[in-house]
Structure formats: structure tokens, C-alpha cells
Design a protein around this motif. Structure first.
Motif, PDB file in Angstrom:
ATOM      1  N   MET A 118      -9.812   3.080   0.396  1.00  0.00           N
ATOM      2  CA  MET A 118      -8.885   2.883   1.505  1.00  0.00           C
ATOM      3  C   MET A 118      -8.371   4.266   1.895  1.00  0.00           C
ATOM      4  N   GLU A 173      -1.386   3.441  -3.709  1.00  0.00           N
ATOM      5  CA  GLU A 173      -0.795   2.355  -4.501  1.00  0.00           C
ATOM      6  C   GLU A 173      -1.905   1.337  -4.711  1.00  0.00           C
ATOM      7  N   PHE A 174      -2.168   0.994  -5.954  1.00  0.00           N
ATOM      8  CA  PHE A 174      -3.278   0.078  -6.205  1.00  0.00           C
ATOM      9  C   PHE A 174      -3.061  -1.224  -5.432  1.00  0.00           C
ATOM     10  N   CYS A 175      -4.066  -1.586  -4.615  1.00  0.00           N
ATOM     11  CA  CYS A 175      -3.867  -2.708  -3.701  1.00  0.00           C
ATOM     12  C   CYS A 175      -5.051  -3.667  -3.740  1.00  0.00           C
ATOM     13  N   HIS A 203       0.868  -1.176   0.000  1.00  0.00           N
ATOM     14  CA  HIS A 203       0.000   0.000   0.000  1.00  0.00           C
ATOM     15  C   HIS A 203       0.909   1.231   0.000  1.00  0.00           C
ATOM     16  N   HIS A 226      -9.162  -0.417  -3.308  1.00  0.00           N
ATOM     17  CA  HIS A 226      -8.053   0.528  -3.128  1.00  0.00           C
ATOM     18  C   HIS A 226      -8.569   1.969  -2.997  1.00  0.00           C
ATOM     19  N   CYS A 239      -4.856   5.819   0.324  1.00  0.00           N
ATOM     20  CA  CYS A 239      -3.878   4.849  -0.161  1.00  0.00           C
ATOM     21  C   CYS A 239      -3.531   5.232  -1.588  1.00  0.00           C
TER      22      CYS A 239
HETATM   23 CU1  CUA Z   1      -4.137   0.121  -0.072  1.00  0.00          CU
HETATM   24 CU2  CUA Z   1      -4.359   0.987  -2.246  1.00  0.00          CU
END
Ligand code: CUA
Length: 347
Positions: free
Chosen positions: A227, A218-220, A181, A224, A216
Motif C-alpha cells: 500500500m 500501520e498494519f492494515c 491506515h 499492507h 502505509c
Molecule cells: Cu494501509 Cu497498512
């Protein structure tokens, strides 16, 4: 909306494109100027450095754009002088000048960028034993927040809302429980990645009280975009009061409905994942709910924290945040109302 109304004339493609572009521009402007989540309205020392870099980059790139456009127009309308040899020599000089200018600008930004990165990620007080340390752990798709303390009983666990005191350097130790993340509070600091198996640290010094949004970056996975978290920057005394309050366990239920609600919580699957200090519920798979009602949002910044939203979230979290790890909780309406009443007492 009466989109299907036959009376309404069909907008032409150009009209629709124009209105879409208009809406997008307004949206961007509003989002950019609102300041709630904007790196262009820095309220922290580190974010101010990053914003400065951004403005210098913007100014230099704008100047380059204007200059290149100027040369292009000049070249288009220039008359041939009929002096081939002289023209070629001039062109060569201009091209060489352009290459040198480009390299100089890139070199300048390279060095400037390194400076900003160094200044905004390191703080001389990093060894300060007295420093406030907050451990943030990314989990698909929420944030576990722990305020560290040398006295174990003073450690505070909360979720999705981070409080910071004004003017005090705070070290954030970031980790992840699953995938990568990226923790980002645009008004206060640059991004820092949460990498499996390691702890990264970043310093932040907030300068202005206020409520900001973090996200967040960063693609998670599926949720995402949802988040998010809330950052509350407050004067030191208020922050201390908040921290002291968060240290307290939940108060025992004050009336019979809340007591019934607490029993529902402990009997339903809730207690298998969530902790409420002061009760038997001590699981850490999901967010700590000890002071849930004191928080501004539900489901990691997804919904305002209201009774109605809480009910919707408990009954069918998959509808609101598909793919998240909270299962629907089947309760009859009496139990649900008691549970909501109990959760609302968790101030
Ligand atoms: Cu955690 Cu995007």
C-alpha cells in the motif's frame, strides 16, 4: 542461480550468516542513503524538524552508550582499594548522579519531542481559505486522492500518486474507508493515522522538487506492505499544469483499436468499480483511471506502469497482490490488447 549444483562447496553456517548480515547491512545502507524513501533526507520543512530530533537523539544516545561502556570497563579493571566505607560512599554518589542524568535526559527529550510534534503538525495558515487541500482516503490497499476546489467542476480525483508544489503549504485531510491506515511520506512529513469515522489533517511544505515514495505505516491487512504511493514534488507552474491536465476528462479514442478497447472496458467488469471521466464508467469503488497512463506505478506503488505489467495485473491481480479486491478479468487476447491500447491512451 545454481544453488542445487553439486560442484559448489556447501557454505558453512558462519559464512552464510556473515553473507546474510553483509547483504542486510548493504541493503539497509542503500535504503537509508538512497533518499527515495528516507526520513534522514528531509526535503520538507516538517520532515527537517523530525530529522533534526532524530540526529540529536542519536548523538545523545551514542554519548550515553560510550559513557556507560566506559564506566563498565573502568569498573571491571579497577583495583580494590581496600577502603570499604569510602568506596560505598563513592558508589552511592555515582548511582545518584546516573539517576539524575537519566531523568534530565528523558525530560529534555520529552519537551523537545512535544515541540517538534507541535511545530510539525500545526501551521498558522490552517484557516487560509485559499490553501490547497488534498483529501487522501486509505482503502485496502490503495490511496484515493482528491484535490479539493471551491468550484465543484475543478475537483480532481486520482489515485496512488500525489503531486505537490514546491514551497506552498498544503493541507492533507486524511480519512479511511475501512480499517486504520497510516499515511507516511518520510521525506516530507511524519506519520498521520487514518482513523475510521474521522478526518485528520496534516500540513506539508515541500522544499525540493523530486520523486519520493510514501507508504502505509500501520498494519492494515494482507497487502499492507504493498500500500504505497508516489509523491511528485514539482515547481508551482508545473504543478498547476499537471492539475489542469488532471481536470480534463479522457479524450475520445483516437483510433478503432482504442475505441474497441474502450468498449471492452465498458462491457467487462472494469466499469463496475472504476471511473474514467469522459465515459459512462463512473464507479468509485476502485481507483479513478481517467489519467492512468500518466501515473508512474500500478497497484499502489507495486509495479512500474508498463503495458506488460498492466496486462499481468488485469489478467490476474490476485497473483500480484493476493487478497486485493480486484477480481481477475477473463478476456481473449484480442480484447485484452485493445483494452491495453485504450488504457495507454489515458495520458
Ligand atoms: Cu494501509 Cu497498512
Amino acid at each position: 542461480m545454481n544453488r542445487g549444483s553439486p560442484r559448489r562447496p556447501r557454505a558453512s553456517l558462519a559464512d552464510r550468516t556473515a553473507s546474510l548480515l553483509g547483504a542486510a547491512t548493504v541493503g539497509l545502507l542503500v535504503a537509508g542513503c538512497g533518499g527515495y524513501q528516507s526520513m534522514l533526507r528531509p526535503t520538507g520543512v516538517e520532515a527537517a524538524r523530525i530529522a533534526e530530533l532524530w540526529w540529536v537523539l542519536f548523538a545523545v544516545c551514542s554519548a550515553v552508550f560510550v559513557a556507560v561502556t566506559g564506566f563498565l570497563i573502568f569498573a571491571l579493571f579497577r583495583r580494590e582499594r581496600g577502603d570499604r566505607e569510602n568506596d560505598d560512599a563513592t558508589s552511592t554518589r555515582w548511582v545518584a548522579g546516573g539517576v539524575i542524568a537519566t531523568l534530565a535526559i528523558l525530560a529534555f527529550f520529552f519537551v523537545y519531542n512535544l515541540h517538534v510534534a507541535r511545530d510539525s503538525s500545526a501551521y498558522d495558515g490552517s484557516d487560509d481559505a485559499e490553501a490547497l487541500v488534498v483529501e487522501v482516503t486509505g482503502v485496502q490497499w490503495w490511496w484515493n486522492v482528491v484535490y479539493m476546489d471551491s468550484v465543484p467542476g475543478n475537483v480532481v480525483r486520482t489515485a496512488n500518486e500525489i503531486h505537490l508544489p514546491v514551497g506552498v503549504p498544503v493541507r492533507l485531510d486524511v480519512k479511511t474507508r475501512d480499517v486504520i491506515h497510516s499515511f507516511w511520506m518520510p521525506n516530507l512529513q511524519g506519520k498521520i493515522d487514518l482513523v475510521p469515522g474521522r478526518t485528520n489533517s496534516i500540513w506539508v511544505r515541500a522544499e525540493e522538487p523530486g520523486v519520493y515514495r510514501g507508504q502505509c505505516a500501520e498494519f492494515c491487512g494482507m497487502q499492507h506492505a504493498r500500500m504505497a504511493f508516489v509523491v511528485v514534488v514539482e515547481p508551482y507552474d508545473e504543478f498547476q499544469e499537471w492539475l489542469e491536465h488532471q481536470r480534463q476528462p479522457a479524450l475520445p479514442p483516437a483510433d478503432s483499436i482504442a475505441a474497441a478497447g474502450q468498449q471492452v472496458f465498458l462491457d467487462a467488469p472494469c466499469a463496475l468499480c472504476h471511473q474514467i471521466r469522459g465515459t459512462r464508467a463512473a464507479a468509485t469503488a476502485g481507483p479513478d483511471l481517467t489519467h492512468l497512463a500518466s501515473r508512474r506505478t500500478l497497484a499502489a506503488g507495486t509495479l512500474p506502469n508498463t503495458r506488460g505489467n498492466l496486462a499481468a495485473w488485469i489478467v490476474d491481480p490476485q497473483q500480484i497482490k493476493p487478497g486485493n479486491h480486484m477480481p481477475p478479468v477473463n478476456l481473449d487476447s484480442e480484447d485484452l490488447q485493445a483494452l491495453l491500447t485504450f488504457l495507454e491512451t489515458l495520458r
